[in-house]
Design an enzyme around this catalytic site. Structure first.
Site, PDB file in Angstrom:
ATOM      1  N   TYR A 225      -3.006  -0.784  10.335  1.00  0.00           N
ATOM      2  CA  TYR A 225      -2.917  -1.183   8.931  1.00  0.00           C
ATOM      3  C   TYR A 225      -1.544  -0.820   8.359  1.00  0.00           C
ATOM      4  CZ  TYR A 225      -4.097  -1.200   3.902  1.00  0.00           C
ATOM      5  OH  TYR A 225      -4.120  -1.430   2.555  1.00  0.00           O
TER       6      TYR A 225
ATOM      7  N   SER B 256       0.854  -1.183   0.000  1.00  0.00           N
ATOM      8  CA  SER B 256       0.000   0.000   0.000  1.00  0.00           C
ATOM      9  C   SER B 256       0.883   1.223   0.000  1.00  0.00           C
ATOM     10  CB  SER B 256      -0.893   0.011   1.241  1.00  0.00           C
ATOM     11  OG  SER B 256      -1.569   1.261   1.377  1.00  0.00           O
TER      12      SER B 256
END
Length: 272
Positions: free
Chosen positions: A146, A133
């Site tokens: 996350y 990400s």
């Protein structure tokens, strides 16, 4: 013999788009997901094999991989896509939510990679492609858990690339910025909150508006990501990272090319 890609988390979004993209390029596709009975786009065919796989159940991996190899003869690419985003205030995030975030995003990726390495070593080739990400390189608020899982993935894969390079096995990292998927809705459903933490109320309202702007300004689609994954699978280079989205590259450039103070001040201007 056609090349074969083995995909985790292929039920929707990037995983499903990648399965369709590779099939259109005449690849064999092993599309795995936790609940294949709910899948209504990818169907079993001579070219696509849909299989159940939960990355939190490594004791099932050997049988699933054997089934895929029996169908197509070999696996050339592992695409690690399974994952989810645990967003929200860290103070409101439970120990169980943190454990699950790492269990899926990090440990699941590690275990399915480990399970396929003997096959890649035996055929003396392979390509491990993993979606991390943008927040695995550049952090934003309300994604601390996350981001931690994605930072960990980045470190794992970068280190792994050296030792697997000695075995003619490539490691590739896909870093999407803001992408047009259902990820926003999914993360809102998983958002960690606690009504007793009233001190954060004004900040959460402000960040809600900031993130609405970020999601509405997404500069890439799942098909763009799928095309980049295909490039990573076929370009025969040792490129480690592939950045997707015009929103992410400038922030990485600031992080890589300037001082830490300048980088933090830039982000504080957006999220402070």
């Amino acid at each position: 013999m056609k090349p074969t890609i083995f995909i985790t988390g292929a039920s929707s979004g990037i995983g499903q788009a990648t399965a369709l993209y590779f099939a259109a390029k005449e690849w064999n596709v092993v599309a795995t997901m936790r609940q294949p009975e709910k899948q209504n786009v990818l169907k079993n065919s001579d070219q696509i094999l849909v299989l159940p796989l939960d990355v939190e159940k490594p004791d099932t991996f050997a049988e699933i991989i054997d089934t895929a190899i029996a169908k197509f003869g070999k696996i050339d690419v592992l695409f690690n896509n399974a994952g989810y985003g645990q967003h929200g205030l860290f103070e409101a995030t439970t120990a169980e939510q943190i454990q699950r975030q790492f269990s899926i995003n990090l440990f699941g990726t590690m275990e399915i990679t480990r399970a396929l390495l003997p096959h890649f070593r035996k055929q003396k080739s392979g390509n491990i492609i993993t979606v991390t990400s943008g927040v695995g390189r550049v952090t934003v608020p309300l994604v601390s858990v996350y981001a931690a899982s994605k930072f960990a993935l980045e470190g794992f894969l970068e280190s792994l690339s050296f030792e697997l390079g000695a075995q003619n096995i490539k490691v590739k990292i896909i870093e999407p910025g803001s992408i047009n998927t259902n990820f926003e809705q999914t993360t809102k459903a998983n958002f960690a909150s606690d009504e007793s933490l009233t001190d954060y109320k004004d900040y959460l309202q402000k960040m809600d508006e900031v993130f609405k702007g970020i999601y509405s300004g997404a500069t890439a689609s799942v098909d763009d990501v799928a095309a980049t994954i295909f490039k990573a699978a076929t370009d025969e280079t040792d490129t480690l990272r592939y950045i997707i989205g015009t929103d992410l590259q400038p922030l990485i450039d600031i992080r890589n090319g300037g001082t830490d103070e300048n980088y933090m001040n830039t982000l504080k201007g957006i999220f402070g």
